[in-house]
Design an enzyme around this catalytic site. Structure first.
Site, short mmCIF file in Angstrom:
data_model
loop_
_atom_site.label_atom_id
_atom_site.label_comp_id
_atom_site.label_asym_id
_atom_site.label_seq_id
_atom_site.Cartn_x
_atom_site.Cartn_y
_atom_site.Cartn_z
N CYS A 1 7.24 -9.45 -2.28
CA CYS A 1 7.36 -8.26 -3.02
C CYS A 1 5.69 -7.63 -3.29
CB CYS A 1 7.98 -8.26 -4.41
SG CYS A 1 8.23 -6.93 -4.99
N CYS B 1 5.48 -5.95 -6.40
CA CYS B 1 5.39 -6.85 -7.71
C CYS B 1 4.23 -7.63 -7.82
CB CYS B 1 6.77 -7.71 -7.66
SG CYS B 1 7.96 -7.22 -6.85
N ASP B 2 3.55 -7.99 -6.66
CA ASP B 2 2.48 -9.19 -6.96
C ASP B 2 1.29 -8.82 -6.56
OD1 ASP B 2 4.21 -10.95 -8.25
OD2 ASP B 2 5.10 -11.53 -6.13
#
Ligand code: NDP
Length: 315
Positions: free
Chosen positions: A139, A142-143
């Protein structure tokens, strides 16, 4: 020893879809029982900041949002249990489900909100760095933040890979895309966008063979050109996968209509009905297009209302 429990509404899975269904079903006095699954809160618990869920002007972390949704469902006395439903029998009017703690549940209605899981290549080194949080992620949104000013590699050639590569290109000095064929699967507009981004390098016919590092963190990727067999090493600190998602629907396959990937098919568009009366689906288990927390929550609400109407029609 197994125990049989009769419930009006069983909710399987605990992401935004499941919790929203629980809130609506509990407020409608359906006394829902939820089995949260192995990852309570679902995919969002692997996310940092959620900035696009309406109502949080300053953003909220994924885990915090899930804690709040759980607390909201409990406020209306939803029975929320940690555990998995491992087997179902949807052949009769009462839907039989078995939990991993030995409980047998006989449910008048079932709301499936089991979500989907990101796919990985399955390389030993990939799994190692994934488990220790050492630089493997599925992701980018997300990261990606953790790789600001660094070099990353992303595998995949679909719309997700293009979207995520483009996202990473704004944070990272360089993004290398590994495309296993000599063309993209993504739509033309998304493909053009990555092709026109100067700090994205696209390597066609190229497959990752090993994630390199010192055991603690990623330092590169060994990749092979599948036409020439040439091996190259690409330095990077982040290795991203965008090779699709697998809906968590295997236990339903003998009873529900699934598409070729495994997404549950809606029986009647505009509702959450499946082909089995009394069984409804919400969230990513049926959604390969939008896959957002807010759309999952929306279909969770719809599923609870559909279940309530189904129960009313039987009475
Ligand atoms: P897709 O299934 O569309 O693409 C998966 C990609 O991963 C393909 O390019 C595939 O390669 C590649 N892949 C699969 N397995 C491997 C492997 N083992 N090694 C290397 N590469 C691999 O998944 P997406 O998640 O990209 O998209 C899912 C759906 O969501 C699609 O319908 C997409 O259009 C939609 N979507 C739309 C967006 C938008 O419009 N903004 C954004 C994101 C998704 P190959 O092509 O060779 O099979």
């Amino acid at each position: 020893m197994s125990e049989i429990q009769k419930v009006k509404c069983l909710i399987i899975g605990s992401g935004p879809a499941g919790y929203t269904a629980a809130i609506y079903a509990a407020r409608a006095d359906m006394k829902p029982v939820m089995y949260q699954g192995m990852q309570p809160g679902g995919q969002l618990t692997t996310t940092n900041e959620v900035e696009n869920f309406p109502g949080y002007p300053d953003g909220v972390t994924g885990p915090e949002m899930m804690i709040q949704l759980e607390a909201q469902a409990k406020r209306f006395e939803a029975d929320i249990r940690f555990g998995m439903i491992t087997k179902v029998d949807f052949s009769g009017e009462i839907h039989k489900c078995w939990a991993d703690d030995g409980t047998e549940i006989h449910a008048e209605t079932v709301i499936i909100s089991t979500g989907a899981s990101a796919m990985y290549l399955g390389l030993e080194s990939e799994q190692h760095y994934l488990k220790i949080g050492g630089g493997v992620s599925a992701c980018a949104v997300c990261d990606g933040f953790f790789y600001r000013g660094q070099e990353t590699v992303i595998v995949g050639a679909g719309d997700s890979a293009c979207e995520e590569a483009h996202y990473l290109s704004k944070l990272c000095t360089k993004v290398t895309m590994l495309v296993r064929r000599d063309e993209f699967r993504a739509s033309k507009i998304m493909t053009e966008r990555v092709k026109n981004t100067p700090n994205i390098e696209i390597l066609y016919n190229t497959e990752a063979e090993e994630v390199l590092g010192d055991g603690q963190g990623v330092s590169g990727v060994k990749a092979r050109n599948n036409k020439t067999n040439e091996i190259i090493e690409i330095p990077c600190t982040g290795f991203f996968l965008a090779i699709g998602h697998k809906p968590n629907t295997a236990i339903f396959k003998d009873y529900l209509n699934l598409d070729e990937v495994g997404y549950i098919k809606y029986e009647q568009p505009g509702t959450t009905k499946t082909n089995v009366p009394g069984v409804f689906v919400a969230g990513d288990a049926a959604d390969k297009t939008y896959r957002q927390a807010i759309t999952a929550a929306g279909t969770g609400c719809m599923a609870a209302l559909d279940a309530e109407r189904y129960l009313a029609s039987k009475e």
